[in-house]
Design an enzyme around this catalytic site. Sequence first.
Site, short mmCIF file in Angstrom:
data_model
loop_
_atom_site.label_atom_id
_atom_site.label_comp_id
_atom_site.label_asym_id
_atom_site.label_seq_id
_atom_site.Cartn_x
_atom_site.Cartn_y
_atom_site.Cartn_z
N ASP A 182 13.90 36.86 48.00
CA ASP A 182 14.99 37.26 48.89
C ASP A 182 15.58 35.99 49.48
O ASP A 182 14.85 35.19 50.09
CB ASP A 182 14.41 38.14 50.01
CG ASP A 182 15.40 39.17 50.51
OD1 ASP A 182 16.57 38.81 50.66
OD2 ASP A 182 14.98 40.31 50.77
N ASP A 280 20.77 38.26 50.40
CA ASP A 280 21.02 39.05 51.60
C ASP A 280 22.50 38.95 52.00
O ASP A 280 23.06 37.84 52.01
CB ASP A 280 20.14 38.49 52.73
CG ASP A 280 20.09 39.38 53.94
OD1 ASP A 280 19.56 40.50 53.83
OD2 ASP A 280 20.59 38.96 55.01
N GLU A 338 23.22 41.77 47.86
CA GLU A 338 23.37 42.89 48.79
C GLU A 338 24.75 42.77 49.42
O GLU A 338 25.08 41.73 49.99
CB GLU A 338 22.29 42.84 49.87
CG GLU A 338 22.34 44.06 50.76
CD GLU A 338 21.86 43.80 52.17
OE1 GLU A 338 21.38 44.75 52.82
OE2 GLU A 338 21.96 42.66 52.66
N HIS A 408 13.93 48.67 52.87
CA HIS A 408 13.39 48.41 54.21
C HIS A 408 14.42 48.61 55.32
O HIS A 408 14.11 48.39 56.48
CB HIS A 408 12.87 46.97 54.25
CG HIS A 408 13.98 45.97 54.10
ND1 HIS A 408 14.72 45.85 52.93
CD2 HIS A 408 14.51 45.09 54.97
CE1 HIS A 408 15.65 44.93 53.11
NE2 HIS A 408 15.54 44.45 54.33
N ASP A 409 15.63 48.97 54.98
CA ASP A 409 16.68 49.16 55.98
C ASP A 409 17.02 50.64 56.20
O ASP A 409 18.02 50.93 56.86
CB ASP A 409 17.97 48.44 55.55
CG ASP A 409 17.86 46.93 55.63
OD1 ASP A 409 17.01 46.44 56.40
OD2 ASP A 409 18.61 46.24 54.92
O1 TEU Z 1 20.90 43.99 55.72
C1 TEU Z 1 22.26 44.02 55.90
C2 TEU Z 1 22.90 45.26 56.42
O2 TEU Z 1 24.11 45.27 56.60
C3 TEU Z 1 22.20 46.49 56.71
O3 TEU Z 1 21.49 47.03 55.70
C4 TEU Z 1 21.44 46.45 57.99
O4 TEU Z 1 20.10 46.75 57.81
C5 TEU Z 1 21.93 47.52 58.89
O5 TEU Z 1 22.03 48.67 58.21
C6 TEU Z 1 23.21 47.20 59.57
O6 TEU Z 1 23.51 48.31 60.42
C7 TEU Z 1 20.29 42.79 55.42
C8 TEU Z 1 18.79 42.95 55.39
O7 TEU Z 1 18.43 43.83 54.36
C9 TEU Z 1 18.34 43.40 56.74
O8 TEU Z 1 16.97 43.70 56.79
C10 TEU Z 1 18.68 42.30 57.72
O9 TEU Z 1 18.39 42.73 59.02
C11 TEU Z 1 20.16 41.92 57.65
O10 TEU Z 1 20.61 41.76 56.33
C12 TEU Z 1 20.38 40.58 58.34
O11 TEU Z 1 19.79 39.56 57.61
#
Ligand code: TEU
Length: 622
Positions: A182, A280, A338, A408-409
């Site tokens: 990542d 990311d 992403e 994980h989100d």
């Molecule tokens: O996530 C980015 C993102 O925009 C979303 O998925 C976030 O979790 C949330 O939904 C916004 O409301 C990435 C990573 O996957 C996440 O874990 C991090 O917190 C984020 O970037 C910042 O690095």
Amino acid sequence: MAEHSLTMRNTVGDLLRHPIGADLIEKVLLQMGASSKWVDNALVRRMRLSTLHRLTRSRMDVVPSLLDMLNRCADISRAPSGAPVTKAWWKEAVVYQVYPRSFLDTDGDGVGDIPGILQKLDYLQALGVDALWLSPVYDSPFDDNGYDIRDYERIAAQFGTMRDMERLIEELHGRGMRLIMDMVLNHTSDEHAWFAGAVNGIEPYVDYYISAPYRDDTPPNNWTSVFGGGAWKHVGDRWWLHLFSPKQMDLNWKNGRMRSELYAMMNRWLDKGVDGFRFDVINLISKTEGLPDGNAAIGAMMGYTGAEHYFFGPELQTRLREMRGQTYGPRGAMSVGEMPGVGKRANRLLTAEDRGQLDMSIRFEHLENPGKSRFDDYAYNLTFLKRQVLSEADADNACWNAWYWENHDNPRMISKIEKDASLHPPLGKLLALWLLTLRGTPFIYQGQELGMVNAGFASISELRDIESLRMYREFCRSMPEREAWSKVLAGSRDHGRVPMPWNGGINHGFTAGEPWIRMGSGTDSAERQEADASSLLHFYRRAIALRKKHAALVYGDFRCLRGHKDTFVYERADERECFVVQLNLTRSPKPLQRVGGELLLGNYDGEAARLRPYEARLYKRI
Ligand code: TEU
């Protein structure tokens, strides 16, 4: 690009011919729960943008901002490819995401670690996955669980050592498996050495971040953070931008020296043998020149202000090409970006093979039903997922999708869809079969193969995620505490972050110490499922094995067959074999299609005259 320059004299039809314009209109209509037929209407298409502006200005004043945004987009022409699908290992792979913190703890500190992953490689190999994507394990103060990197080339002590990491790469390669790291390149931790240099005015670091001189308490613009609150932090004599937490400082991708340092760091990881990167929020790296204010109406719709100035920024594609050329491209490593906010057409610009940018993307449109956000408590309707899959199905051959239901989100998909636990076993299997028979690389999130459900948190004190805690505070300002809690409980990322249930022992075998976050509820452990041939774990193994055995399930054409609106019946076929998948997307019986052929895999015993709740079947046509 001049030929795409739009003015108020252009029409809605012109807007729809612009790839990003079409994506945005689709998104707005979805958000409003309106039908896309609305824009198929010839009268609407002929309407001047000045008229649209006049009609919508009082309720949603977005047209001028939208035009500015679209006119800033460069390099947006793309001829359809039509070329045959090229083969690549990452198209044939099944990827498994490990969230190291919650996987397996071997030293009793309550936090998972790399030796824990090493211990479970047999388990992962038996599951049949080909590549692991590891959420960040770099040195970090863990404000956002490692997505705030302090040092890209050190492993966080709680996860282990660089030697552990090197062993992980060796062991994976020894098993014919691969490792995807990542890479968080939009921002670093405010504890990164570069940021320390920057706030102390040491060259060249000041320009490594996005900043503006501090004059008074009014920040440089009105952008707000994705995690709630303003997007600017005042340190020393400057304001510094943070699109996420105040400890995640946005890097300035206009600075060539900073970029070279990032590329050199990535190359050192490639030298260690990593096989690819998951980038990311990579689409956020380029921001509009001058950092102008965001549009308030767009901000209200998104939940944060400013996004139109960075979700598809002017230099995005140039930077992606440059990064590919200087790092992973020549080495044949894979990339998956992403990209929140990126729609179908923008995605094609960013992932088509002949455009030399990314291999695949992780997108968001399928995660919530129209008009809903993650923080709404509602039952997700799977017929929408069918619609999303269909809308991607015509993506041309030079673009390859990545598909996922969980990460994980997000809360767990089973819980989002169905409250009745007695229906979870067939539903978990339906989701497995669906994911593993799509055209595109499937990403499985840890615990999904065990049918993990939401954690059943009892109060805010049980949550750990910075986003949940900040959003809770924000919601509490405008609504009663009970309501704020129910929103956070619906959307908390912590549902996906509770530890893996390995066995029936203390803390389900995750740790001998105190887990960093409470264990999940309704837990059916890996050990128990291992012993039960009818478990979801075994079902995942069978579905993965079938995908590996039959190239038609990977590269074959996708064709939707006629069926009831609440079922999804599709074919995957190449010149040698043909498979039919039949899914009941609801909890009530639905008509079964007579497809003929041999039943290879299903989530119910025996045959019935109708499709049972969430029934899923895979046939091979003879
Ligand atoms: O996530 C980015 C993102 O925009 C979303 O998925 C976030 O979790 C949330 O939904 C916004 O409301 C990435 C990573 O996957 C996440 O874990 C991090 O917190 C984020 O970037 C910042 O690095």
